[in-house]
Design a protein around this motif. Structure first.
Motif, PDB file in Angstrom:
ATOM      1  N   CYS A 187       0.828  -1.214   0.000  1.00 55.74           N
ATOM      2  CA  CYS A 187       0.000   0.000   0.000  1.00 55.74           C
ATOM      3  C   CYS A 187       0.858   1.258   0.000  1.00 55.74           C
ATOM      4  O   CYS A 187       0.499   2.270  -0.624  1.00 55.74           O
ATOM      5  CB  CYS A 187      -0.934  -0.019   1.208  1.00 55.74           C
ATOM      6  SG  CYS A 187      -2.234  -1.273   1.138  1.00 55.74           S
ATOM      7  N   MET A 205      -5.230   5.903   4.823  1.00 57.49           N
ATOM      8  CA  MET A 205      -5.433   4.592   5.420  1.00 57.49           C
ATOM      9  C   MET A 205      -4.187   4.140   6.171  1.00 57.49           C
ATOM     10  O   MET A 205      -4.273   3.624   7.306  1.00 57.49           O
ATOM     11  CB  MET A 205      -5.791   3.584   4.332  1.00 57.49           C
ATOM     12  CG  MET A 205      -6.078   2.181   4.841  1.00 57.49           C
ATOM     13  SD  MET A 205      -6.128   0.957   3.512  1.00 57.49           S
ATOM     14  CE  MET A 205      -4.395   0.923   3.037  1.00 57.49           C
ATOM     15  N   SER A 216      -8.705  -3.646   9.133  1.00 56.94           N
ATOM     16  CA  SER A 216     -10.059  -3.763   8.594  1.00 56.94           C
ATOM     17  C   SER A 216     -10.848  -2.468   8.776  1.00 56.94           C
ATOM     18  O   SER A 216     -11.577  -2.036   7.868  1.00 56.94           O
ATOM     19  CB  SER A 216     -10.785  -4.922   9.269  1.00 56.94           C
ATOM     20  OG  SER A 216     -10.835  -4.732  10.676  1.00 56.94           O
ATOM     21  N   LEU A 219      -9.564   0.070   6.276  1.00 60.46           N
ATOM     22  CA  LEU A 219     -10.068  -0.225   4.938  1.00 60.46           C
ATOM     23  C   LEU A 219     -11.541   0.161   4.807  1.00 60.46           C
ATOM     24  O   LEU A 219     -11.950   0.729   3.786  1.00 60.46           O
ATOM     25  CB  LEU A 219      -9.880  -1.710   4.636  1.00 60.46           C
ATOM     26  CG  LEU A 219      -8.449  -2.171   4.328  1.00 60.46           C
ATOM     27  CD1 LEU A 219      -8.372  -3.686   4.320  1.00 60.46           C
ATOM     28  CD2 LEU A 219      -7.974  -1.605   2.999  1.00 60.46           C
ATOM     29  N   ARG A 220     -12.335  -0.160   5.810  1.00 60.78           N
ATOM     30  CA  ARG A 220     -13.748   0.223   5.763  1.00 60.78           C
ATOM     31  C   ARG A 220     -13.914   1.744   5.741  1.00 60.78           C
ATOM     32  O   ARG A 220     -14.810   2.272   5.069  1.00 60.78           O
ATOM     33  CB  ARG A 220     -14.487  -0.366   6.960  1.00 60.78           C
ATOM     34  CG  ARG A 220     -14.659  -1.876   6.913  1.00 60.78           C
ATOM     35  CD  ARG A 220     -15.651  -2.328   7.969  1.00 60.78           C
ATOM     36  NE  ARG A 220     -15.753  -3.788   8.034  1.00 60.78           N
ATOM     37  CZ  ARG A 220     -15.077  -4.545   8.888  1.00 60.78           C
ATOM     38  NH1 ARG A 220     -14.259  -3.981   9.789  1.00 60.78           N
ATOM     39  NH2 ARG A 220     -15.226  -5.852   8.879  1.00 60.78           N
ATOM     40  N   ALA A 223     -13.424   2.903   2.259  1.00 60.92           N
ATOM     41  CA  ALA A 223     -14.599   2.612   1.425  1.00 60.92           C
ATOM     42  C   ALA A 223     -15.751   3.551   1.736  1.00 60.92           C
ATOM     43  O   ALA A 223     -16.499   3.945   0.827  1.00 60.92           O
ATOM     44  CB  ALA A 223     -15.024   1.162   1.623  1.00 60.92           C
ATOM     45  N   LYS A 232     -15.383  -0.379  -3.114  1.00 61.59           N
ATOM     46  CA  LYS A 232     -16.088  -1.025  -1.999  1.00 61.59           C
ATOM     47  C   LYS A 232     -15.973  -2.545  -2.092  1.00 61.59           C
ATOM     48  O   LYS A 232     -15.788  -3.240  -1.073  1.00 61.59           O
ATOM     49  CB  LYS A 232     -17.559  -0.594  -1.993  1.00 61.59           C
ATOM     50  CG  LYS A 232     -17.769   0.871  -1.630  1.00 61.59           C
ATOM     51  CD  LYS A 232     -19.251   1.225  -1.600  1.00 61.59           C
ATOM     52  CE  LYS A 232     -19.467   2.670  -1.205  1.00 61.59           C
ATOM     53  NZ  LYS A 232     -19.056   2.937   0.198  1.00 61.59           N
ATOM     54  N   VAL A 235     -12.424  -3.510  -1.047  1.00 64.03           N
ATOM     55  CA  VAL A 235     -12.259  -3.417   0.406  1.00 64.03           C
ATOM     56  C   VAL A 235     -12.959  -4.586   1.097  1.00 64.03           C
ATOM     57  O   VAL A 235     -12.424  -5.188   2.041  1.00 64.03           O
ATOM     58  CB  VAL A 235     -12.800  -2.071   0.916  1.00 64.03           C
ATOM     59  CG1 VAL A 235     -12.899  -2.063   2.433  1.00 64.03           C
ATOM     60  CG2 VAL A 235     -11.894  -0.940   0.456  1.00 64.03           C
ATOM     61  N   VAL A 239     -11.058  -7.290   3.499  1.00 62.67           N
ATOM     62  CA  VAL A 239     -11.474  -7.480   4.899  1.00 62.67           C
ATOM     63  C   VAL A 239     -11.790  -8.945   5.158  1.00 62.67           C
ATOM     64  O   VAL A 239     -11.406  -9.531   6.196  1.00 62.67           O
ATOM     65  CB  VAL A 239     -12.683  -6.581   5.218  1.00 62.67           C
ATOM     66  CG1 VAL A 239     -13.274  -6.936   6.575  1.00 62.67           C
ATOM     67  CG2 VAL A 239     -12.267  -5.111   5.205  1.00 62.67           C
TER      68      VAL A 239
END
Length: 309
Positions: A187, A205, A216, A219-220, A223, A232, A235, A239
């Motif tokens: 990343c 992020m 997680s 990442l959410r 999104a 989305k 992601v 997850v």
């Protein structure tokens, strides 16, 4: 005689200069005296008054005005306006110096400015009472919803740019992971070697993960700040892979293939829309010119023949 006239003229100019210098000197002395009196009065004034005068213009005028506009805007927009505006700001990439309070203040200020501009334009054009009311109300509505239109357009442009850049970023992420890097390091490579909103999202992020947030959740959060379905889905897959222990490289390879297929499908969809979109300019712009070029000489000749008979 001429010499006397010239000498008299010079003396008059000299006298006028002396008088103007005297008045200037008196005015300068009066100005200095007024300045000294002002300084003495300020020194003798209470500390609260001196602090109020010495504050910058922004603190004395702009901030109180913004607070009043904010209070009025909250009454008009409702109690949940801050959450809705914050979501719009997230979709637009959180432009610099923009906050929900500032957006509400700008909306009220834009409504007031639009009201006066619409009224002024109606009065300048000499419109009647119905047109005056219509232009005034239209300016008010346009000024109030102008910031919303700006945020919507910014969010739309950002979403389109994210959708274009995501397949290449997923390819880079897949190559980095398959070459031996961890997901976080991959990343970082994406954030370092790409530009635009996608790079900003990956950078944010990683920053959230560095301050202790779970991967997680970070990442959410990425999104939730976008409206791109592909992002989305990516992601969600990451997850689930992190939760069930699925190898990241395998999931990224599948996601990369799906992204390329979807990009090809979007390109084909855009290509299929071209004939439909070109119909209106073809009918109203190109065909009239073509008719004039083809039928014009024949029409002129027919008119000449009719006029000759």
């Amino acid at each position: 005689m001429v010499l006397l006239l010239v000498l008299g003229f010079v003396l008059v100019l000299f006298a006028i200069g002396l008088v103007s210098m005297a008045f200037a000197g008196s005015e300068s002395r009066d100005g200095v005296n007024r300045s000294l009196a002002y300084l003495e009065a300020m020194n003798a004034a209470p500390a609260e008054l001196r602090d109020d005068v010495e504050r910058p213009f922004e603190e004395r005028v702009l901030k109180p005005l913004q607070q009043r506009l904010l209070m009025l805007g909250r009454r008009i927009s409702g109690a949940d306006s801050a959450n809705r505006i914050q979501r719009k700001l997230d979709y637009a990439g959180n432009p610099r110096d923009w906050s929900p309070d500032r957006v509400v203040s700008v909306k009220v200020l834009g409504a007031i400015v639009g009201l006066f501009i619409g009224c002024a334009l109606a009065l300048l054009t000499g419109a009647g009472a119905p047109i005056l009311v219509l232009m005034t109300v239209g300016g008010l509505i346009l000024g109030f919803f102008g910031p919303d239109f700006y945020l919507y357009q910014t969010a739309y442009n950002r979403r389109e740019q994210l959708a274009r850049e995501l397949p290449d970023a997923i390819d880079l992420l897949t190559i980095s992971v398959e070459s031996g890097l961890g997901f976080d390091a991959a990343c970082q490579q994406v954030a370092r070697n790409t530009e635009g909103p996608l790079s900003e999202e990956f950078t944010r992020m990683l920053a959230e993960m560095q301050i202790g947030q779970a991967r997680s959740d970070a990442l959410r959060g990425m999104a939730d700040r976008t409206t791109v379905p592909d992002l989305k889905g990516f992601v969600g897959a990451m997850v689930q892979a992190d939760a069930f222990g699925i190898p990241i490289g395998q999931v990224l390879r599948v996601q990369s293939g799906e992204m390329r297929v979807k990009r090809r499908q979007r390109a084909e969809e855009k290509a299929q829309q071209v004939p439909v979109k070109i119909t209106i300019p073809l009918i109203f712009c190109i065909l009239p010119c073509l008719f004039v070029a083809v039928m014009g000489p024949a029409a002129i000749q027919i008119m000449d023949n009719i006029g000759g008979t």
